[in-house]
Design an enzyme around this catalytic site. Structure first.
Site: not given
Ligand code: PMT
Length: 414
Positions: A211, A327
């Protein structure tokens, strides 16, 4: 630990229902070692008595600009010079308007205008008043003048409305005071693990699923945690960013590698902040050789995907004492989806990030996020990622502080 030992804070209190919280704010600041001089407006005294604040701070509360006794001891100019920080909590719409307009018509506005110290205001008002064009204008003027805006939070209000306008809690304000006056102390003695950047899930030796995460926000958070005094481990996916000085960095590529590295790092950690954009799925099988095109017009392939482990949910479940922050990167129904993730992942806090706007989120230098917890929401203003990171770290420090106080109170049986 008294990170504010001998630091001098003027606590301004104005006349709103949230003034009752100011007693707790004064208590927290004094508990952290600060010398607190309370200045109350006339309206504030309708909600809480100066005697209460005097008992908590050990100092006579100042209420009048033209108080002969007080002026003899410490005139308002002297008070303005004495302050290392002026915090006005709660700050009503009326006070914000007076300060923005430069109306030095009472002791508090005079002190604010005469001081060279930083000024922070914690607004508290009805959500409609917070949205009112006059308040918007006045808040804009204060920000332009360099006044720090702490909050407000969102949620249920004393009047029954729901929305933005709730004053931050006392421990939030206290943590922000520590972050401002003693930047290296808010997370002293803590170990913070941050995941950052994307993961890559190989399809074959030359292709992968990934991504647009650049790692900027996660790296900014690692720097802010380090600056707040924490030991920081940064588990980074493949990004092109320099390692922040003083931070331990572990580089990984795939989600499963990230899980293994983060699991090892959180063994003795206090906080996990999962900023990484982890690939939710990976190809079930990885071709050992580069996949070749098949001759013919109907050449198409499908890749079977399997779910990756959820890193933050897994580690939060494995380590019950860990303070976990996730996040949520969303392109629609931001707060609704973020709140669902808060519950599903079992984390203490989730930071909602609207990634449909290319100027905030993936790859950008700026961000605008909302912090969601079980009992409320705090939208942070749009700012560069370092400033967003500092706000977030101050908020996390406040929560850890609150947890530590609750544990002490429980141990004391109160
Ligand atoms: O890196 P940059 O370019 O500065 O951009 C910042 C960002 C947009 C990446 C950051 O601010 C952000 O929003 N990060 C979360 C990205 C994400 O994947 O979100 P999600 O909604 O898909 O996941 C939710 C949470 O679960 C996140 O904390 C993620 O780290 C965690 N996760 C998700 C999937 C997984 N298999 N394991 C996880 O731990």
């Amino acid at each position: 630990m008294q990170p504010l030992r001998n630091r001098r804070v003027v606590l301004g209190i104005t006349g709103g229902i949230a003034a009752y919280k100011s007693a707790e704010t004064a208590r927290r600041l004094v508990g952290l070692g600060a010398e607190v001089q309370v200045v109350m407006t006339r309206g504030a005294q309708q909600f809480v008595t100066p005697l209460t604040l005097q008992a908590l701070t050990g100092r006579a509360v100042r209420t009048d600009l033209l108080d002969a006794d007080a002026e003899a001891a410490m005139g308002h100019i002297e008070l303005a010079r004495w302050a290392e920080l002026v915090v006005v909590a709660p700050a009503t719409a009326h006070f914000i308007g007076r300060l923005a307009g430069g109306l030095a018509d009472d002791l508090l506005t005079t002190t604010c205008m005469a001081t060279a110290a930083p000024i922070a205001v914690a607004p508290a008002m009805n959500q409609q008043m917070w949205k009112a064009p006059a308040t918007r204008r006045n808040v804009g003027l204060l920000e332009h003048d360099g006044v720090r805006l702490w909050g407000p939070g969102e949620g249920e209000q004393a009047c029954g409305d729901i929305g933005a306008g709730r004053m931050l809690e006392a421990d939030d304000i206290a943590a922000r005071v520590v972050a401002l006056l003693q930047p290296g102390a808010a997370l002293a003695g803590r170990h913070v693990v941050v995941t950052a950047g994307p993961t890559r899930e190989p399809i074959d030796p030359v292709r992968y699923i990934s991504n647009h995460s650049s790692g900027k926000q996660g790296f900014a958070i690692a720097r802010a945690a380090r600056d707040a005094g924490a030991r920081v481990t940064l588990v980074a996916g493949p990004v092109e960013l320099p390692t922040p000085v003083g931070v331990d960095r572990v580089d990984v590529v795939s989600a499963r590698e990230m899980l293994a590295a983060a699991r090892s790092a959180v063994k003795d950690a206090d906080v996990l902040i999962a900023v990484a954009a982890v690939a939710d799925y990976r190809p079930e099988t990885v071709a050992t050789q580069k996949l070749k095109k098949q001759p013919g017009a109907d050449d198409c392939r499908s890749v079977e995907l399997v779910a990756n482990p959820d890193i933050v949910a897994t580690l939060t479940a494995e380590r019950p004492g860990l303070f976990s922050v996730a996040f949520a990167a969303e392109t629609e129904r931001l707060l609704e989806h973020a709140r669902a993730k808060l519950e599903r992942k079992g984390v203490a806090m989730i930071v909602a990030n609207d990634v449909s706007d290319a100027t905030i989120g993936f790859g950008s230098d700026a961000n605008r996020v909302t912090i969601l917890e079980a009992d409320g929401e705090i939208p942070l203003p749009r700012d560069d990622k370092d400033a967003v990171a500092r706000e977030l770290i101050a908020h996390i420090a406040a929560r850890l502080e609150r947890r530590a106080v609750a544990r002490t109170d429980n141990a004391a049986g109160s």
